[in-house]
Design an enzyme around this catalytic site. Structure first.
Site, mmCIF file in Angstrom:
data_model
loop_
_atom_site.group_PDB
_atom_site.id
_atom_site.type_symbol
_atom_site.label_atom_id
_atom_site.label_comp_id
_atom_site.label_asym_id
_atom_site.label_seq_id
_atom_site.Cartn_x
_atom_site.Cartn_y
_atom_site.Cartn_z
ATOM 1 N N ARG A 165 0.852 -1.201 0.015
ATOM 2 C CA ARG A 165 0.102 -0.161 0.022
ATOM 3 C C ARG A 165 0.668 1.359 -0.122
ATOM 4 N NH1 ARG A 165 -2.286 -3.321 -1.385
ATOM 5 N NH2 ARG A 165 -4.170 -4.564 -0.638
ATOM 6 N N SER A 239 -11.540 0.673 3.774
ATOM 7 C CA SER A 239 -10.589 0.123 4.763
ATOM 8 C C SER A 239 -9.499 1.243 5.220
ATOM 9 C CB SER A 239 -9.541 -0.851 4.210
ATOM 10 O OG SER A 239 -10.378 -2.041 3.717
ATOM 11 N N GLU A 334 -4.538 3.684 6.194
ATOM 12 C CA GLU A 334 -4.364 3.764 4.855
ATOM 13 C C GLU A 334 -4.895 5.068 3.966
ATOM 14 O OE1 GLU A 334 -6.192 0.326 1.465
ATOM 15 O OE2 GLU A 334 -5.504 -0.289 3.575
#
Length: 338
Positions: A165, A239, A334
């Site tokens: 990520r 998320s 994130e």
């Protein structure tokens, strides 16, 4: 020259549905308009913030800058043979629209990333991924515009320095470039990946023994919709936290106390589901006024309506502290916080 609007609400341009304003706002449809917007900001000594689909950002305050929406579109075949095809997609394309287009053309490789929100330009920045596949697996190169020199540079896969990520654009080159297009290598003879999550279970329930890329895509969409709330119904960014990666030693110690799930990584470490940690810490389904944690997926922070970004950020920090205290594991957002 793109139209510059003053005092523009971003409520419809972030999936949390937060009603914050941009001091100036522009939507660009060509690279020339993008360059003109950059020059407009430079001449007035105004900061410029590029906003994609607004699905990976938490806006905690009004933005005293020029907010630019990249709406540059286009999907082009650069080359192909009997086995593969090189596809270039403009950064303003919606990611899921690209996935749907490729499935229609029977080009495999990104079907497991169906329904991931956001734009194509944002995809390599954080190396998006889902159900056992990441964009780096099919990535060839990208083009990006340097904010200061306005020169275009092509970045190879190695130069992007993809990680979990993340990429060089979230680290060393953060804020220096604006991605304008992405090139992917897709397969005309795809081998589907059904090993991750509940894909096989969903396919079995439909009686599909030899799935196509479309079947896999539809299974992923079913799973995502069952777990993740629709931002049109309740504000969220999917998320919110990354899944942390810990040492084998730390994982073994936690195993003595908890039935903690873990996924061994190539580097010898173990990835732990952040959602499991948050749920065990007692946060799943918790509501604090207009904000809270989703009742079906603890990874998802939500705005029930009328919530403020600063309150969601405080909730995220409280969750981080709680997980750190109970498990000794740091979970990182994130989502980009502004």
């Amino acid at each position: 020259m793109p139209i510059i609007t003053e005092g523009f609400s971003l409520k419809n341009h972030n999936t949390f549905g937060l009603d914050v304003s941009a001091k100036w706002f522009a939507e660009v449809h060509t690279e020339q308009e993008l360059q003109e917007a950059i020059l407009w900001a430079k001449e007035r000594e105004v900061d410029l913030f590029l906003l994609g689909g607004g699905s990976n950002v938490l806006l905690t305050q009004d933005l005293d800058c020029l907010v630019v929406i990249n709406a540059i579109k286009g999907i082009t075949v650069l080359s192909q043979d009997e086995n593969q095809v090189l596809v270039r997609a403009a950064a303003g394309e919606i990611w899921h629209d690209l996935v749907v287009h490729c499935i229609h053309e029977e080009w495999g490789g990104i079907e497991n990333m169906s329904l991931i929100p956001g734009t194509v330009g944002a995809a390599p920045m954080q190396n998006i991924g889902a159900y056992g596949v990441e964009i780096k697996d099919v990535f060839v190169s990208l083009t990006a515009l340097h904010r200061e020199t306005l020169e275009t540079k092509v970045f190879s896969k190695d130069e992007c320095q993809f990680g979990y990520r993340e990429s060089v654009f979230k680290r060393d080159l953060k804020g220096q470039y604006i991605i304008t297009s992405v090139t992917l290598r897709l397969s005309k003879k795809p081998v589907v990946n059904t090993t991750y999550g509940a894909i096989t279970e969903v396919l079995d329930s439909k009686g599909i023994a030899e799935p196509s890329i479309k079947d896999v895509s539809e299974a992923v969409i079913d799973i995502r919709r069952s777990k993740l709330p629709d931002p049109k119904q309740i504000g969220n960014s999917g998320s919110f936290f990354k899944n942390p990666v810990i040492t084998v030693t730390q994982f073994s110690e936690l195993k003595k106390q908890y039935q903690i799930p873990g996924y061994p990584q190539e580097d010898g470490q173990v990835k732990v589901p952040a959602g499991w940690l948050i749920e065990q810490a007692g946060w799943k389904g918790k509501r604090l006024g207009n904000i809270g944690v989703h009742d079906k997926q603890a990874l998802v922070l939500v705005n029930h309506g009328g919530g403020e970004g600063s309150a969601i950020y405080q909730l995220a920090m409280d969750i981080q502290a709680s997980v750190q205290s109970q498990f000794g594991i740091e979970i990182l957002p994130e989502v980009n916080v502004l």
